[in-house]
Enzyme design. Structure first.
Site, mmCIF file in Angstrom:
data_model
loop_
_atom_site.group_PDB
_atom_site.id
_atom_site.type_symbol
_atom_site.label_atom_id
_atom_site.label_comp_id
_atom_site.label_asym_id
_atom_site.label_seq_id
_atom_site.Cartn_x
_atom_site.Cartn_y
_atom_site.Cartn_z
ATOM 1 N N TYR A 1 5.689 -36.279 26.760
ATOM 2 C CA TYR A 1 5.529 -37.720 27.034
ATOM 3 C C TYR A 1 4.959 -38.445 25.810
ATOM 4 N N PRO B 1 0.573 -49.653 27.613
ATOM 5 C CA PRO B 1 -0.469 -49.746 28.648
ATOM 6 C C PRO B 1 -1.332 -48.491 28.687
ATOM 7 N N GLY B 2 -2.570 -48.687 29.088
ATOM 8 C CA GLY B 2 -3.410 -47.554 29.444
ATOM 9 C C GLY B 2 -3.077 -47.127 30.868
ATOM 10 N N THR C 1 7.048 -38.670 33.982
ATOM 11 C CA THR C 1 6.177 -37.647 33.386
ATOM 12 C C THR C 1 6.607 -36.282 33.918
ATOM 13 N N VAL D 1 19.094 -44.075 33.278
ATOM 14 C CA VAL D 1 18.806 -44.519 31.908
ATOM 15 C C VAL D 1 18.888 -43.376 30.893
ATOM 16 N N GLY E 1 -1.778 -32.192 28.180
ATOM 17 C CA GLY E 1 -0.693 -31.930 29.138
ATOM 18 C C GLY E 1 0.540 -32.799 28.932
ATOM 19 N N GLY F 1 9.699 -49.385 40.564
ATOM 20 C CA GLY F 1 8.457 -48.636 40.391
ATOM 21 C C GLY F 1 7.267 -49.588 40.344
HETATM 22 N N1 CAA Z 1 -8.698 -33.446 29.102
HETATM 23 C C1 CAA Z 1 -9.364 -32.297 28.824
HETATM 24 N N2 CAA Z 1 -9.201 -31.179 29.546
HETATM 25 C C2 CAA Z 1 -8.348 -31.212 30.585
HETATM 26 C C3 CAA Z 1 -7.631 -32.362 30.919
HETATM 27 C C4 CAA Z 1 -7.837 -33.512 30.143
HETATM 28 N N3 CAA Z 1 -7.208 -34.655 30.385
HETATM 29 N N4 CAA Z 1 -6.858 -32.081 31.983
HETATM 30 C C5 CAA Z 1 -7.086 -30.796 32.306
HETATM 31 N N5 CAA Z 1 -7.988 -30.284 31.465
HETATM 32 C C6 CAA Z 1 -8.542 -28.932 31.473
HETATM 33 C C7 CAA Z 1 -9.086 -28.552 32.853
HETATM 34 O O1 CAA Z 1 -10.378 -29.078 33.031
HETATM 35 C C8 CAA Z 1 -9.031 -27.049 32.781
HETATM 36 O O2 CAA Z 1 -10.125 -26.592 32.038
HETATM 37 P P1 CAA Z 1 -10.794 -25.164 32.364
HETATM 38 O O3 CAA Z 1 -9.699 -24.137 32.209
HETATM 39 O O4 CAA Z 1 -11.893 -25.061 31.353
HETATM 40 O O5 CAA Z 1 -11.276 -25.279 33.782
HETATM 41 C C9 CAA Z 1 -7.779 -26.756 31.946
HETATM 42 O O6 CAA Z 1 -7.503 -27.982 31.232
HETATM 43 C C10 CAA Z 1 -6.582 -26.408 32.811
HETATM 44 O O7 CAA Z 1 -6.462 -27.459 33.778
HETATM 45 P P2 CAA Z 1 -5.621 -27.254 35.113
HETATM 46 O O8 CAA Z 1 -6.209 -26.172 35.938
HETATM 47 O O9 CAA Z 1 -5.446 -28.603 35.747
HETATM 48 O O10 CAA Z 1 -4.270 -26.686 34.505
HETATM 49 P P3 CAA Z 1 -2.827 -26.880 35.016
HETATM 50 O O11 CAA Z 1 -1.961 -26.093 34.099
HETATM 51 O O12 CAA Z 1 -2.758 -26.641 36.500
HETATM 52 O O13 CAA Z 1 -2.568 -28.457 34.816
HETATM 53 C C11 CAA Z 1 -2.259 -30.479 33.654
HETATM 54 C C12 CAA Z 1 -2.655 -29.018 33.541
HETATM 55 C C13 CAA Z 1 -0.818 -30.601 34.154
HETATM 56 C C14 CAA Z 1 -2.343 -31.049 32.251
HETATM 57 C C15 CAA Z 1 -3.166 -31.194 34.674
HETATM 58 O O14 CAA Z 1 -4.500 -30.963 34.332
HETATM 59 C C16 CAA Z 1 -2.941 -32.684 34.646
HETATM 60 O O15 CAA Z 1 -2.036 -33.180 35.322
HETATM 61 N N6 CAA Z 1 -3.712 -33.418 33.856
HETATM 62 C C17 CAA Z 1 -3.543 -34.858 33.717
HETATM 63 C C18 CAA Z 1 -2.521 -35.189 32.616
HETATM 64 C C19 CAA Z 1 -2.481 -36.654 32.407
HETATM 65 O O16 CAA Z 1 -3.468 -37.280 32.085
HETATM 66 N N7 CAA Z 1 -1.312 -37.243 32.600
HETATM 67 C C20 CAA Z 1 -1.180 -38.667 32.510
HETATM 68 C C21 CAA Z 1 -0.202 -39.112 33.595
HETATM 69 S S1 CAA Z 1 -0.188 -40.881 33.817
HETATM 70 C C22 CAA Z 1 0.691 -41.415 32.541
HETATM 71 O O17 CAA Z 1 1.241 -40.685 31.766
HETATM 72 C C23 CAA Z 1 0.755 -42.906 32.405
HETATM 73 C C24 CAA Z 1 0.340 -43.311 31.072
HETATM 74 O O18 CAA Z 1 1.198 -43.535 30.212
HETATM 75 C C25 CAA Z 1 -1.080 -43.566 30.800
HETATM 76 P P1 NAP Z 2 6.768 -45.376 38.555
HETATM 77 O O1 NAP Z 2 6.131 -46.190 39.613
HETATM 78 O O2 NAP Z 2 6.910 -43.907 38.730
HETATM 79 O O3 NAP Z 2 8.176 -46.032 38.204
HETATM 80 C C1 NAP Z 2 9.050 -45.424 37.290
HETATM 81 C C2 NAP Z 2 10.404 -46.070 37.431
HETATM 82 O O4 NAP Z 2 11.305 -45.429 36.510
HETATM 83 C C3 NAP Z 2 11.004 -45.925 38.821
HETATM 84 O O5 NAP Z 2 11.364 -47.211 39.256
HETATM 85 C C4 NAP Z 2 12.236 -45.066 38.630
HETATM 86 O O6 NAP Z 2 13.363 -45.521 39.337
HETATM 87 C C5 NAP Z 2 12.554 -45.278 37.170
HETATM 88 N N1 NAP Z 2 13.291 -44.122 36.636
HETATM 89 C C6 NAP Z 2 12.810 -42.875 36.410
HETATM 90 N N2 NAP Z 2 13.799 -42.094 35.932
HETATM 91 C C7 NAP Z 2 14.914 -42.871 35.849
HETATM 92 C C8 NAP Z 2 16.242 -42.649 35.416
HETATM 93 N N3 NAP Z 2 16.662 -41.465 34.931
HETATM 94 N N4 NAP Z 2 17.112 -43.678 35.473
HETATM 95 C C9 NAP Z 2 16.732 -44.878 35.945
HETATM 96 N N5 NAP Z 2 15.482 -45.166 36.362
HETATM 97 C C10 NAP Z 2 14.588 -44.169 36.309
HETATM 98 O O7 NAP Z 2 5.955 -45.521 37.177
HETATM 99 P P2 NAP Z 2 5.239 -46.773 36.519
HETATM 100 O O8 NAP Z 2 3.829 -46.463 36.423
HETATM 101 O O9 NAP Z 2 5.706 -48.029 37.140
HETATM 102 O O10 NAP Z 2 5.826 -46.652 35.029
HETATM 103 C C11 NAP Z 2 6.717 -47.575 34.464
HETATM 104 C C12 NAP Z 2 6.720 -47.377 32.957
HETATM 105 O O11 NAP Z 2 5.421 -47.635 32.444
HETATM 106 C C13 NAP Z 2 7.066 -45.956 32.516
HETATM 107 O O12 NAP Z 2 7.852 -45.989 31.345
HETATM 108 C C14 NAP Z 2 5.721 -45.356 32.210
HETATM 109 O O13 NAP Z 2 5.817 -44.308 31.293
HETATM 110 C C15 NAP Z 2 5.010 -46.546 31.649
HETATM 111 N N6 NAP Z 2 3.565 -46.486 31.697
HETATM 112 C C16 NAP Z 2 2.927 -46.345 32.882
HETATM 113 C C17 NAP Z 2 1.548 -46.298 32.877
HETATM 114 C C18 NAP Z 2 0.756 -46.122 34.115
HETATM 115 O O14 NAP Z 2 -0.446 -45.869 33.996
HETATM 116 N N7 NAP Z 2 1.325 -46.252 35.306
HETATM 117 C C19 NAP Z 2 0.854 -46.400 31.680
HETATM 118 C C20 NAP Z 2 1.547 -46.535 30.498
HETATM 119 C C21 NAP Z 2 2.905 -46.598 30.525
HETATM 120 P P3 NAP Z 2 13.612 -45.197 40.889
HETATM 121 O O15 NAP Z 2 12.395 -45.727 41.590
HETATM 122 O O16 NAP Z 2 14.846 -45.930 41.235
HETATM 123 O O17 NAP Z 2 13.726 -43.703 40.966
#
Ligand code: CAA
Ligand code: NAP
Length: 250
Positions: A156, A186-187, A95, A65, A152, A16
């Site tokens: 996680y 990490p952020g 996620t 894992v 959301g 990844g």
């Molecule tokens: N903060 C505040 N409000 C948010 C928000 C956020 N981060 N994300 C969405 N909303 C709000 C939208 O603006 C919307 O508001 P309104 O109804 O007033 O318009 C409402 O929530 C619903 O949003 P969606 O239409 O997108 O609803 P959905 O059910 O289709 O999706 C969701 C919801 C899945 C949470 C989607 O918004 C999403 O994917 N958000 C991002 C989530 C996120 O930040 N994930 C981090 C992934 S990366 C990671 O996890 C790595 C790491 O460790 C840092």
């Molecule tokens: P990524 O590119 O999606 O990589 C995730 C990795 O996890 C992939 O290599 C995948 O393996 C492996 N994986 C998922 N499910 C698995 C399972 N059941 N068994 C074995 N391997 C599995 O994500 P990434 O951003 O590099 O994230 C790596 C780590 O950092 C995660 O724990 C994530 O939560 C954390 N993190 C990420 C961020 C960010 O912003 N990206 C921030 C904070 C923390 P395959 O490729 O072989 O499927």
């Protein structure tokens, strides 16, 4: 940060975005790097070939894992074919983002098993042997969202917060055995996990929360992993180190 003796590092999810950077960094420092991949990953050979072209002769083994027996079988093979694991990086994670209202049990379970149970499943295979040898490093990749919560991400955030509880408790148990256990939080880093966030949400809700105004780079996290793995970090244990561009300070 180069290890005094050649050491074997096992990085879960090394194919990844973050995992690859960690593998490359540790290899550059002289570690023998082994990685795991999901059993269903169809791009293993392609990834290994690309790494080889860059001078990295990584070994990779299938491992779910989330499954204890799969982790036991994987680590047994690594130990037999390569040697004892001295550095374990619990990096694999997923996620399944949705609001709590929409959160189903399968999405909750998948995230808890892959992100939190995995720490038990993998660490259990290596920790006693590290303690017996008097040296070891366990590095758990958590998240800023385990520290501050995220919209959301009830699943996680819970799993990532749980990882640090695991870190602190285990760090106490093995502190006198030369084994350190730490969490990195990490952020938002520019990998496919973050690219899965809707662009509108990324631009309007997430980037504006990051004082540095940008996503982090996988290399920046890999450098921190390398430090925690090193001999210099021998007195650092039970910590949760934030690397998030100033998004969350505590
Ligand atoms: N903060 C505040 N409000 C948010 C928000 C956020 N981060 N994300 C969405 N909303 C709000 C939208 O603006 C919307 O508001 P309104 O109804 O007033 O318009 C409402 O929530 C619903 O949003 P969606 O239409 O997108 O609803 P959905 O059910 O289709 O999706 C969701 C919801 C899945 C949470 C989607 O918004 C999403 O994917 N958000 C991002 C989530 C996120 O930040 N994930 C981090 C992934 S990366 C990671 O996890 C790595 C790491 O460790 C840092
Ligand atoms: P990524 O590119 O999606 O990589 C995730 C990795 O996890 C992939 O290599 C995948 O393996 C492996 N994986 C998922 N499910 C698995 C399972 N059941 N068994 C074995 N391997 C599995 O994500 P990434 O951003 O590099 O994230 C790596 C780590 O950092 C995660 O724990 C994530 O939560 C954390 N993190 C990420 C961020 C960010 O912003 N990206 C921030 C904070 C923390 P395959 O490729 O072989 O499927």
């Amino acid at each position: 940060m180069t290890p005094d003796t050649p050491r074997i590092a096992l990085v879960t999810g090394g194919m990844g975005g973050l995992g690859e950077a960690i593998c490359v960094k540790l290899a550059a420092l002289g570690y023998t790097v082994v990685t795991t991949h999901s059993p269903g990953n169809a791009k293993v050979n392609e990834w290994l070939d690309v790494m080889k072209q860059h001078g990295h002769a990584f070994r990779a083994f299938p491992c779910d894992v989330a499954d204890f027996d799969s982790c036991a079988a994987c680590v047994a093979t690594v130990v037999k074919e390569i040697g004892p694991v001295e550095v374990l990086v619990n990096n694999a994670g997923i996620t399944r983002d949705m609001t709590f209202k929409k959160m189903d049990k399968a999405s909750w379970d998948a995230v808890m098993k892959t992100n939190l149970d995995s720490c038990f499943n993998m660490t259990k295979q290596v920790c006693d042997a590290m303690a017996d040898r008097g040296w070891g490093r366990i590095i758990n990749i958590s998240s800023v969202n385990g520290q501050k919560g995220a919209f959301g991400q009830t699943n996680y955030s819970a799993a990532k917060a749980g990882m640090h509880g695991f870190t602190k408790a285990l760090a106490l148990e093995v502190a006198r055995k030369g084994v350190t256990v730490n969490t990195i939080s990490p952020g938002y880093i520019g990998t496919k996990m973050v690219m899965a966030i809707p662009q509108e949400v990324l631009d309007s809700k997430i980037i504006p929360q990051i004082p540095m105004g940008r996503l982090g780079k996988p290399d920046e996290v890999a450098g921190l992993v390398a430090y925690l793995a090193s001999q210099e970090a021998a007195f650092l244990t039970g910590a949760n180190i934030a690397i998030n561009g100033g998004q969350h300070m505590f």
